[in-house]
Scaffold this motif. Structure first.
Motif, PDB file in Angstrom:
ATOM      1  N   CYS A  38     -42.023  -2.659  17.924  1.00 42.64           N
ATOM      2  CA  CYS A  38     -40.621  -3.061  18.102  1.00 42.64           C
ATOM      3  C   CYS A  38     -40.182  -3.993  16.982  1.00 42.64           C
ATOM      4  O   CYS A  38     -39.065  -3.886  16.464  1.00 42.64           O
ATOM      5  CB  CYS A  38     -40.427  -3.740  19.456  1.00 42.64           C
ATOM      6  N   ARG A  39     -41.060  -4.923  16.603  1.00 41.97           N
ATOM      7  CA  ARG A  39     -40.723  -5.868  15.530  1.00 41.97           C
ATOM      8  C   ARG A  39     -40.499  -5.140  14.208  1.00 41.97           C
ATOM      9  O   ARG A  39     -39.581  -5.471  13.448  1.00 41.97           O
ATOM     10  CB  ARG A  39     -41.849  -6.907  15.365  1.00 41.97           C
ATOM     11  N   LEU A  40     -41.319  -4.133  13.929  1.00 44.97           N
ATOM     12  CA  LEU A  40     -41.138  -3.346  12.703  1.00 44.97           C
ATOM     13  C   LEU A  40     -39.797  -2.610  12.729  1.00 44.97           C
ATOM     14  O   LEU A  40     -39.082  -2.565  11.724  1.00 44.97           O
ATOM     15  CB  LEU A  40     -42.272  -2.333  12.552  1.00 44.97           C
ATOM     16  N   LEU A  41     -39.472  -2.051  13.875  1.00 42.12           N
ATOM     17  CA  LEU A  41     -38.224  -1.304  13.999  1.00 42.12           C
ATOM     18  C   LEU A  41     -37.008  -2.230  13.919  1.00 42.12           C
ATOM     19  O   LEU A  41     -35.983  -1.881  13.334  1.00 42.12           O
ATOM     20  CB  LEU A  41     -38.203  -0.514  15.306  1.00 42.12           C
ATOM     21  N   LEU A  42     -37.129  -3.417  14.493  1.00 41.83           N
ATOM     22  CA  LEU A  42     -36.029  -4.378  14.432  1.00 41.83           C
ATOM     23  C   LEU A  42     -35.797  -4.865  13.004  1.00 41.83           C
ATOM     24  O   LEU A  42     -34.665  -5.151  12.610  1.00 41.83           O
ATOM     25  CB  LEU A  42     -36.324  -5.576  15.343  1.00 41.83           C
ATOM     26  N   ALA A  43     -36.871  -4.960  12.243  1.00 38.40           N
ATOM     27  CA  ALA A  43     -36.776  -5.456  10.864  1.00 38.40           C
ATOM     28  C   ALA A  43     -36.370  -4.379   9.872  1.00 38.40           C
ATOM     29  O   ALA A  43     -36.100  -4.672   8.704  1.00 38.40           O
ATOM     30  CB  ALA A  43     -38.116  -6.064  10.437  1.00 38.40           C
ATOM     31  N   CYS A  44     -36.318  -3.118  10.330  1.00 33.55           N
ATOM     32  CA  CYS A  44     -36.009  -1.998   9.438  1.00 33.55           C
ATOM     33  C   CYS A  44     -34.593  -2.131   8.873  1.00 33.55           C
ATOM     34  O   CYS A  44     -33.622  -2.239   9.622  1.00 33.55           O
ATOM     35  CB  CYS A  44     -36.140  -0.684  10.208  1.00 33.55           C
ATOM     36  N   LYS A  45     -34.485  -2.126   7.553  1.00 32.17           N
ATOM     37  CA  LYS A  45     -33.176  -2.226   6.901  1.00 32.17           C
ATOM     38  C   LYS A  45     -32.596  -0.845   6.575  1.00 32.17           C
ATOM     39  O   LYS A  45     -31.453  -0.729   6.157  1.00 32.17           O
ATOM     40  CB  LYS A  45     -33.290  -3.061   5.628  1.00 32.17           C
ATOM     41  N   GLY A  46     -33.422   0.180   6.733  1.00 30.35           N
ATOM     42  CA  GLY A  46     -32.961   1.544   6.505  1.00 30.35           C
ATOM     43  C   GLY A  46     -32.827   2.278   7.821  1.00 30.35           C
ATOM     44  O   GLY A  46     -32.140   1.827   8.732  1.00 30.35           O
ATOM     45  N   ARG A  47     -33.521   3.415   7.917  1.00 32.11           N
ATOM     46  CA  ARG A  47     -33.468   4.216   9.133  1.00 32.11           C
ATOM     47  C   ARG A  47     -34.876   4.520   9.617  1.00 32.11           C
ATOM     48  O   ARG A  47     -35.843   4.414   8.865  1.00 32.11           O
ATOM     49  CB  ARG A  47     -32.713   5.514   8.862  1.00 32.11           C
ATOM     50  N   VAL A  48     -34.961   4.889  10.878  1.00 32.88           N
ATOM     51  CA  VAL A  48     -36.249   5.278  11.450  1.00 32.88           C
ATOM     52  C   VAL A  48     -36.398   6.783  11.261  1.00 32.88           C
ATOM     53  O   VAL A  48     -35.562   7.564  11.726  1.00 32.88           O
ATOM     54  CB  VAL A  48     -36.331   4.914  12.944  1.00 32.88           C
ATOM     55  N   VAL A  49     -37.433   7.185  10.555  1.00 29.47           N
ATOM     56  CA  VAL A  49     -37.699   8.598  10.302  1.00 29.47           C
ATOM     57  C   VAL A  49     -38.754   9.053  11.306  1.00 29.47           C
ATOM     58  O   VAL A  49     -39.895   8.604  11.265  1.00 29.47           O
ATOM     59  CB  VAL A  49     -38.201   8.825   8.863  1.00 29.47           C
ATOM     60  N   VAL A  50     -38.355   9.918  12.233  1.00 32.00           N
ATOM     61  CA  VAL A  50     -39.265  10.354  13.294  1.00 32.00           C
ATOM     62  C   VAL A  50     -39.772  11.748  12.955  1.00 32.00           C
ATOM     63  O   VAL A  50     -39.008  12.630  12.563  1.00 32.00           O
ATOM     64  CB  VAL A  50     -38.557  10.367  14.661  1.00 32.00           C
ATOM     65  N   THR A  51     -41.080  11.949  13.100  1.00 31.69           N
ATOM     66  CA  THR A  51     -41.668  13.229  12.715  1.00 31.69           C
ATOM     67  C   THR A  51     -42.729  13.655  13.716  1.00 31.69           C
ATOM     68  O   THR A  51     -43.349  12.827  14.393  1.00 31.69           O
ATOM     69  CB  THR A  51     -42.259  13.165  11.296  1.00 31.69           C
ATOM     70  N   GLY A  52     -42.923  14.947  13.826  1.00 33.67           N
ATOM     71  CA  GLY A  52     -43.928  15.503  14.719  1.00 33.67           C
ATOM     72  C   GLY A  52     -43.922  17.010  14.567  1.00 33.67           C
ATOM     73  O   GLY A  52     -42.929  17.603  14.143  1.00 33.67           O
ATOM     74  N   MET A  53     -45.024  17.633  14.918  1.00 37.22           N
ATOM     75  CA  MET A  53     -45.185  19.079  14.738  1.00 37.22           C
ATOM     76  C   MET A  53     -45.253  19.769  16.092  1.00 37.22           C
ATOM     77  O   MET A  53     -45.807  19.222  17.051  1.00 37.22           O
ATOM     78  CB  MET A  53     -46.466  19.357  13.949  1.00 37.22           C
ATOM     79  N   GLY A  54     -44.710  20.971  16.196  1.00 41.39           N
ATOM     80  CA  GLY A  54     -44.817  21.738  17.429  1.00 41.39           C
ATOM     81  C   GLY A  54     -44.087  21.061  18.576  1.00 41.39           C
ATOM     82  O   GLY A  54     -42.967  20.580  18.443  1.00 41.39           O
ATOM     83  N   LYS A  55     -44.765  21.006  19.741  1.00 39.30           N
ATOM     84  CA  LYS A  55     -44.150  20.380  20.912  1.00 39.30           C
ATOM     85  C   LYS A  55     -43.894  18.899  20.649  1.00 39.30           C
ATOM     86  O   LYS A  55     -42.870  18.347  21.106  1.00 39.30           O
ATOM     87  CB  LYS A  55     -45.059  20.535  22.141  1.00 39.30           C
ATOM     88  N   SER A  56     -44.781  18.248  19.919  1.00 40.68           N
ATOM     89  CA  SER A  56     -44.549  16.839  19.571  1.00 40.68           C
ATOM     90  C   SER A  56     -43.309  16.696  18.704  1.00 40.68           C
ATOM     91  O   SER A  56     -42.618  15.671  18.749  1.00 40.68           O
ATOM     92  CB  SER A  56     -45.762  16.269  18.818  1.00 40.68           C
ATOM     93  N   GLY A  57     -43.021  17.729  17.920  1.00 44.23           N
ATOM     94  CA  GLY A  57     -41.824  17.703  17.086  1.00 44.23           C
ATOM     95  C   GLY A  57     -40.559  17.730  17.928  1.00 44.23           C
ATOM     96  O   GLY A  57     -39.577  17.041  17.625  1.00 44.23           O
ATOM     97  N   HIS A  58     -40.580  18.517  19.011  1.00 38.62           N
ATOM     98  CA  HIS A  58     -39.428  18.546  19.905  1.00 38.62           C
ATOM     99  C   HIS A  58     -39.205  17.180  20.546  1.00 38.62           C
ATOM    100  O   HIS A  58     -38.072  16.706  20.672  1.00 38.62           O
ATOM    101  CB  HIS A  58     -39.621  19.607  20.993  1.00 38.62           C
ATOM    102  N   ILE A  59     -40.296  16.537  20.952  1.00 44.54           N
ATOM    103  CA  ILE A  59     -40.192  15.201  21.538  1.00 44.54           C
ATOM    104  C   ILE A  59     -39.709  14.206  20.485  1.00 44.54           C
ATOM    105  O   ILE A  59     -38.876  13.335  20.763  1.00 44.54           O
ATOM    106  CB  ILE A  59     -41.556  14.760  22.116  1.00 44.54           C
TER     107      ILE A  59
END
Length: 324
Positions: A37-58
């Motif tokens: 959470c602290r890393l995400l709060l400190a993010c000055k850009g955007r959160v890049v979310v990645t995953g493959m297959g079913k994890s990609g859908h999530i």
């Protein structure tokens, strides 16, 4: 084919398995979760979310939830990332990677580039000893004891656990940032919540010749004719200067008749509600609804700064606009 009871039992077993998987996450809300959470709060850009297959859908759903709750985010397919989409990631971003095994080849392939950029990496895996977990800045364990699939093959409980953990991250960030209902509405202007929070009185009120209005010197019988013609269940009453002096509603009429007053001999000023509650054109429609509910009234008059009549609003207008 199994009997109905067998089908029901199978479905209940799936739900029970997934409930246990979600319940097991409570113990994972630890210092690693807080660090993420602290890393995400400190993010000055955007959160890049990645995953493959079913994890990609999530991952795509988690990205959408983050974006709609005040944390700019988008999904990048790991297979496409190594063919050019990595250019979407900047040094100001944070990467959130999902992989139940923690060994997804497409994600491991792009790890060196993420590390070279110096971008923090948060991993959600079911294997704390995996390569992805080891090379991440923060690892959140979303392991489950078993999948709901009886073959143990189709991702079921594991994807549910990852989704719930993603929601936990998004909502924790929302609360910590002080993200409000108004902020949510701004990113959902087409939804019902956006309507409730962004629509103004000026957008839905009756105006001009649609608004029933009489002078405070007329008889009640004249006011009834005006009310009947405009069909809003009330009429505004104005004084000699054109300012709102009061309102006469169906309720006022009932109270008058209970007193056996003659509509052809009684002046409207004697039986109107005045002064009455008025609102301005810039008020949110949701606020107008709250006033109607708290005052137990069905209509409001809209005035300018000089108390001159601009329009009228009733509960039916709010219903049609989807506010209620």
């Amino acid at each position: 084919m199994g009997c109905d009871q067998d089908i029901q039992a199978l479905a209940l077993a799936v739900i029970q398995t997934e409930m246990q998987a979600v319940a097991g996450l409570a113990a994972r809300i630890d210092e690693q979760f807080v660090s993420a959470c602290r890393l995400l709060l400190a993010c000055k850009g955007r959160v890049v979310v990645t995953g493959m297959g079913k994890s990609g859908h999530i991952a795509g759903k988690i990205a959408a939830t983050l974006a709609s709750t005040g944390t700019p985010a988008f999904f990048v397919h790991p297979g496409e990332a190594s063919h050019g989409d990595l250019g979407m990631i900047t040094r100001q971003d944070v990467v959130l990677a999902l992989s139940n095994s923690g060994e997804t080849e497409e994600i491991l392939t792009i790890l060196p580039i993420i590390k070279r950029l110096g971008v923090p990496l948060i991993a959600l895996t079911g294997n704390p000893d995996s390569a992805l977990a080891r090379f991440s800045s923060v690892h959140i364990n979303v392991a489950v004891e078993q999948e709901a699939c009886p073959l143990g093959l189709a991702p079921t409980a594991s994807t549910t656990a990852a989704l719930v953990m993603g929601d936990a991250l998004a909502v924790s960030l929302l609360e910590t940032k002080g993200f409000t209902r108004d902020d949510f509405a701004l990113s959902h202007p087409g939804g019902s919540l956006g309507k409730r929070l962004l629509l103004q009185v000026n957008d839905i009120m009756h105006r001009g010749s649609e608004v029933p209005v009489v002078a405070d010197t007329v008889l009640v019988s004249d006011a009834l004719l005006e009310m009947t013609g405009k069909k809003l269940g009330m009429t505004a009453v104005i004084d000699g200067e054109g300012r709102v002096a009061g309102i006469f509603t169906d309720g006022d009429l009932r109270r008058m008749l209970e007193k056996n007053l003659d509509v052809h001999a009684t002046r409207i000023a004697e039986v109107m509600t005045g002064p009455c509650k008025v609102i301005d054109v810039d008020m949110l429609a949701a606020e107008a609804m709250q006033i109607m509910e708290s005052k137990k009234i069905n209509a409001l008059l809209v005035v300018d700064s000089q108390q001159k009549l601009l329009g009228a609003l009733n509960m039916h207008d709010l219903l049609r606009a989807g506010i209620v």
